[in-house]
Design a protein around this motif. Structure first.
Motif, PDB file in Angstrom:
ATOM      1  N   VAL A   1      47.710  47.159  31.333  1.00  0.00           N
ATOM      2  CA  VAL A   1      47.106  45.867  31.038  1.00  0.00           C
ATOM      3  C   VAL A   1      46.634  45.223  32.338  1.00  0.00           C
ATOM      4  O   VAL A   1      47.399  45.087  33.283  1.00  0.00           O
ATOM      5  CB  VAL A   1      48.119  44.960  30.312  1.00  0.00           C
ATOM      6  N   GLU A   2      45.326  44.906  32.368  1.00  0.00           N
ATOM      7  CA  GLU A   2      44.749  44.289  33.567  1.00  0.00           C
ATOM      8  C   GLU A   2      44.885  42.771  33.460  1.00  0.00           C
ATOM      9  O   GLU A   2      45.048  42.229  32.381  1.00  0.00           O
ATOM     10  CB  GLU A   2      43.247  44.600  33.659  1.00  0.00           C
ATOM     11  N   ARG A   3      44.711  42.131  34.575  1.00  0.00           N
ATOM     12  CA  ARG A   3      44.686  40.681  34.585  1.00  0.00           C
ATOM     13  C   ARG A   3      43.547  40.172  33.698  1.00  0.00           C
ATOM     14  O   ARG A   3      43.702  39.248  32.924  1.00  0.00           O
ATOM     15  CB  ARG A   3      44.452  40.219  36.024  1.00  0.00           C
TER      16      ARG A   3
ATOM     17  N   GLN B   1      39.787  37.193  26.842  1.00  0.00           N
ATOM     18  CA  GLN B   1      39.401  36.845  25.472  1.00  0.00           C
ATOM     19  C   GLN B   1      40.562  36.168  24.749  1.00  0.00           C
ATOM     20  O   GLN B   1      40.407  35.143  24.107  1.00  0.00           O
ATOM     21  CB  GLN B   1      38.949  38.101  24.708  1.00  0.00           C
ATOM     22  N   VAL B   2      41.738  36.747  24.879  1.00  0.00           N
ATOM     23  CA  VAL B   2      42.929  36.197  24.212  1.00  0.00           C
ATOM     24  C   VAL B   2      43.115  34.717  24.557  1.00  0.00           C
ATOM     25  O   VAL B   2      43.410  33.897  23.687  1.00  0.00           O
ATOM     26  CB  VAL B   2      44.187  36.983  24.664  1.00  0.00           C
ATOM     27  N   ASN B   3      42.916  34.392  25.815  1.00  0.00           N
ATOM     28  CA  ASN B   3      43.202  33.037  26.277  1.00  0.00           C
ATOM     29  C   ASN B   3      42.334  31.952  25.644  1.00  0.00           C
ATOM     30  O   ASN B   3      42.664  30.784  25.712  1.00  0.00           O
ATOM     31  CB  ASN B   3      43.081  32.956  27.803  1.00  0.00           C
TER      32      ASN B   3
ATOM     33  N   SER C   1      41.698  41.008  20.104  1.00  0.00           N
ATOM     34  CA  SER C   1      41.269  41.130  21.502  1.00  0.00           C
ATOM     35  C   SER C   1      42.450  41.339  22.458  1.00  0.00           C
ATOM     36  O   SER C   1      42.262  41.432  23.660  1.00  0.00           O
ATOM     37  CB  SER C   1      40.475  39.885  21.912  1.00  0.00           C
ATOM     38  N   ASP C   2      43.658  41.408  21.907  1.00  0.00           N
ATOM     39  CA  ASP C   2      44.830  41.601  22.774  1.00  0.00           C
ATOM     40  C   ASP C   2      44.995  43.086  23.096  1.00  0.00           C
ATOM     41  O   ASP C   2      45.124  43.907  22.179  1.00  0.00           O
ATOM     42  CB  ASP C   2      46.082  41.061  22.064  1.00  0.00           C
TER      43      ASP C   2
ATOM     44  N   GLU D   1      40.833  31.509  33.728  1.00  0.00           N
ATOM     45  CA  GLU D   1      42.212  31.939  33.936  1.00  0.00           C
ATOM     46  C   GLU D   1      43.128  30.721  33.950  1.00  0.00           C
ATOM     47  O   GLU D   1      42.793  29.700  34.547  1.00  0.00           O
ATOM     48  CB  GLU D   1      42.302  32.666  35.267  1.00  0.00           C
ATOM     49  N   VAL D   2      44.243  30.832  33.268  1.00  0.00           N
ATOM     50  CA  VAL D   2      45.170  29.712  33.240  1.00  0.00           C
ATOM     51  C   VAL D   2      46.123  29.841  34.427  1.00  0.00           C
ATOM     52  O   VAL D   2      46.897  30.787  34.523  1.00  0.00           O
ATOM     53  CB  VAL D   2      45.972  29.695  31.915  1.00  0.00           C
TER      54      VAL D   2
END
Ligand code: SF4
Ligand code: SF4
Ligand code: FES
Lengths: 325, 295
Positions: free
Chosen positions: A132-134, A139-141, A179-180, A321-322
């Protein structure tokens, strides 16, 4: 301080169990920046203890205070009275598209049953990514800030006429899993989402984008789901066939050909069903020409189309990005 | 002030809803708005192309916007869905320079001029209410509506998502109401004014679409509307041409004349009804117009 009139829908079940509905007016002197929720508490505490509404966090986090405020569904704790008063009047009603229990309180059960329909949890399966990349979460966020308040569901124009439609929040949630990278059943999910009453029944009215207090933009998630569904080959149904007809037409003619579009969308059977309406159009000389005029330079589009098929480019919007503060 | 626009009527106004195009041209001429043809412009792809081919749809939009930009003009349309589709692409091009660069790098290979994201996308209605001098407009009104109760039907894509539109969108939009007032009519406040006409699910969810049409029309009628107007050729088709099927679906008579905003504006200006294609309307507005001495 300005005086506000609250026109509140009072709902109560009578002895036979049917809901009786009436409007009751209250007046309050308030600062413009007082929240609707504070105003309601003031009313309940000092004017009418029978007034019923839901609240909990008072900070736009729990979603329980969603109600119709001057025509739109909003969080009472996030809405200033000054921003929603029309000539000093604020109208309050329970959320729409959901069964009313009392006054401003609805039964949120059906809403959550729709959400559960999409299996709101990660599933094991062959499509689960092992690394899993950063960037995998860009999309998920988009949709994780949903607080399940139901504002979008209450204002959804398709929900208003369709019991069956799953609604914007559930679809946004579905996109979160599709999208996860860790999800194992992406394709199976897309297949289910292509069924009637799911993602293709959205009218694309964008009401859910404007109604959402958390900027989830459910409709944008629905658009992305549809793209992914078609990419996986789930193209059987009027929705996707219509969408696919568009790029064929545009390449060929430059303009959309409404005549063949109709046929390709609904197929022969559907065309016959539509004929009644078509005849209705014919009376007004309105059957579109099967030979639409061709724009100049359409070959440019054919070239662009080929270039993009050879070298696809990613144009999806990405969530910021959060970063913890 | 010269009001010059690259004119993008959209597919429906070129085919099924020609009358909206005739009326738009007729009122624009009277108001000193010049609508310049865009000979290379194709269909915008509407909401569907964005779903089936997202990158291609942005390229199609860039090619259209670039043609207007090459003319040195902003773009004006009379279809809400074209408005939203092109506004959405334009909003992204203006805010995501890297995306614009990517799309430009493809379209230039096909001989299309690179788009610089320097123009705006307008609806002709916004041009008329926000850019034309209200004094000029008032002076052109030969047949005021005499208090006719008109239901403004904005259409989703004229309002939402508010952030991508250059005019006031969402709940604060009032241009159609202001136009009705300028014409001497009384805008009707009703539930359906910002709801969906259902056009985009006409084929996939036929019954639901007809129910939407019926609900919108009936809420306008209940609020006392004599006529309904919309700024969108697709809403016109749904609320006008599909009103009969909608009546059948819900088993209630509606009979609410619906027309394009430019048609009612044209009538108030005293333009010949034939020029405005009034006879092509599905619910005959004659009685309503005669009652208020507009005809
Ligand atoms: S865009 Fe779709 S999901 Fe969102 S409110 Fe409209 S119909 Fe409902
Ligand atoms: S998408 Fe927005 S409006 Fe809908 S339930 Fe989630 S937070 Fe509420
Ligand atoms: S009280 Fe929790 S969101 Fe309003």
């Amino acid at each position: 301080m300005p005086v506000y009139t609250f026109r509140i829908q009072r709902n109560q079940k009578n002895a036979q169990g049917t809901l009786e509905s009436r409007y009751q007016e209250y007046t309050l002197e308030l600062n413009e920046t007082t929240t609707v929720l504070n105003a309601l508490e003031e009313l309940k505490g000092n004017q009418d203890g029978t007034l019923t509404f839901r609240q909990s966090c008072r900070s736009a986090i729990c979603g329980s205070c969603a109600m119709k405020i001057s025509g739109r569904t909003r969080l009472a704790c996030k809405t200033h009275v000054g921003s929603v008063a029309r000539d000093g009047v604020i109208e309050l009603a329970p959320m729409a598209n959901q069964p009313v229990l009392k006054d401003l309180v609805i039964d949120i059960g059906p809403f959550f049953r729709k959400v559960h329909q999409i299996k709101p949890y990660l599933e094991e399966g062959p499509e689960k990514a092992t690394t899993v990349e950063r960037s995998s979460y860009d999309q998920v966020n988009h949709v994780t800030q949903c607080i399940m308040c139901g504002c979008c569901y209450s204002d959804c124009t398709m929900k208003e006429v369709s019991e069956e439609f799953i609604g914007p929040a559930a679809l946004a949630k579905a996109f979160r899993f599709v999208s996860d990278p860790r999800e194992g059943q992406k394709t199976a999910r897309l297949q289910e989402l292509s069924e009637p009453g799911m993602m293709w029944s959205c009218t694309r009215c964008a009401m859910c984008i404007d109604s959402c207090p958390k900027d989830v933009k459910p409709m944008e998630a629905i658009v992305k789901l549809r793209t992914r569904g078609m990419q996986k080959g789930f193209v059987d149904g009027p929705g996707p066939r219509h969408a696919l007809a568009f790029h064929q037409d545009i390449q060929k003619w430059g303009d959309l050909n409404e005549f063949t579009l109709l046929q390709r969308t609904v197929g022969i059977l559907g065309s016959i069903a539509e004929l009644g309406t078509a005849l209705h159009l014919l009376k007004k000389g309105k059957i579109p020409s099967p030979f639409p005029h061709q724009a100049q330079g359409v070959e440019q589009l054919q070239k662009i189309y080929k270039l993009l098929e050879q070298n696809p480019i990613d144009v999806e919007t990405k969530a910021k990005e959060v970063v913890p503060e | 002030m010269s009001l010059e626009f690259a004119y993008y009527p959209g597919c429906a106004a070129k085919q099924v809803q020609k009358e909206a195009d005739w009326a738009a041209r007729a009122v624009a001429r009277e108001l000193g708005i010049t609508l310049h043809a865009m000979p290379q412009a194709t269909c915008c792809g509407a909401v569907s192309l964005r779903e089936s081919k997202p990158a291609f749809s942005l390229a199609v939009a860039a090619r259209i916007l670039s043609e207007a930009e090459a003319q040195g003009r902003h773009l004006a349309t009379i279809c809400n869905t074209c408005l939203q589709t092109l506004s959405h692409a334009n909003y992204r091009f203006k805010n995501e320079p890297e995306l614009l660069e990517k799309i430009n790098s493809v379209i230039v290979q096909a001989g299309v001029r690179a788009y610089k994201a320097s123009i705006n996308v307008y609806h002709l209605l916004w041009v008329i209410t926000d850019q034309v001098d209200p004094a000029l407009l008032r002076q052109k009104i030969k047949k005021p509506l005499n208090g006719m109760r008109v239901a403004p039907f904005y259409g989703c894509h004229n309002l939402r998502p508010a952030e991508i539109l250059v005019a006031k969108g969402g709940e604060s939009a009032d241009h159609l109401d202001r136009l009705i007032q300028l014409l001497g009519g009384a805008p009707v406040a009703y539930n359906g004014h910002d709801k969906c006409c259902g056009f985009h699910v006409m084929l996939s969810d036929a019954t639901e679409m007809r129910t939407m049409v019926a609900k919108n029309c009936l809420s306008a009628k209940d609020a006392g509307a004599e006529v309904m107007i919309s700024p969108c050729t697709l809403c016109d088709m749904a609320m006008g041409a599909y009103q009969k099927p909608a009546e059948n679906a819900v088993g209630k008579e509606i009979n609410l004349p619906e027309m394009n905003f430019a048609q009612l504006l044209g009538l108030a200006m005293g333009i010949n009804p034939d020029t405005l294609g009034i006879s092509r309307l599905h619910v005959d507005p004659s009685a309503a117009l005669v009652a208020r001495k507009v005809l």
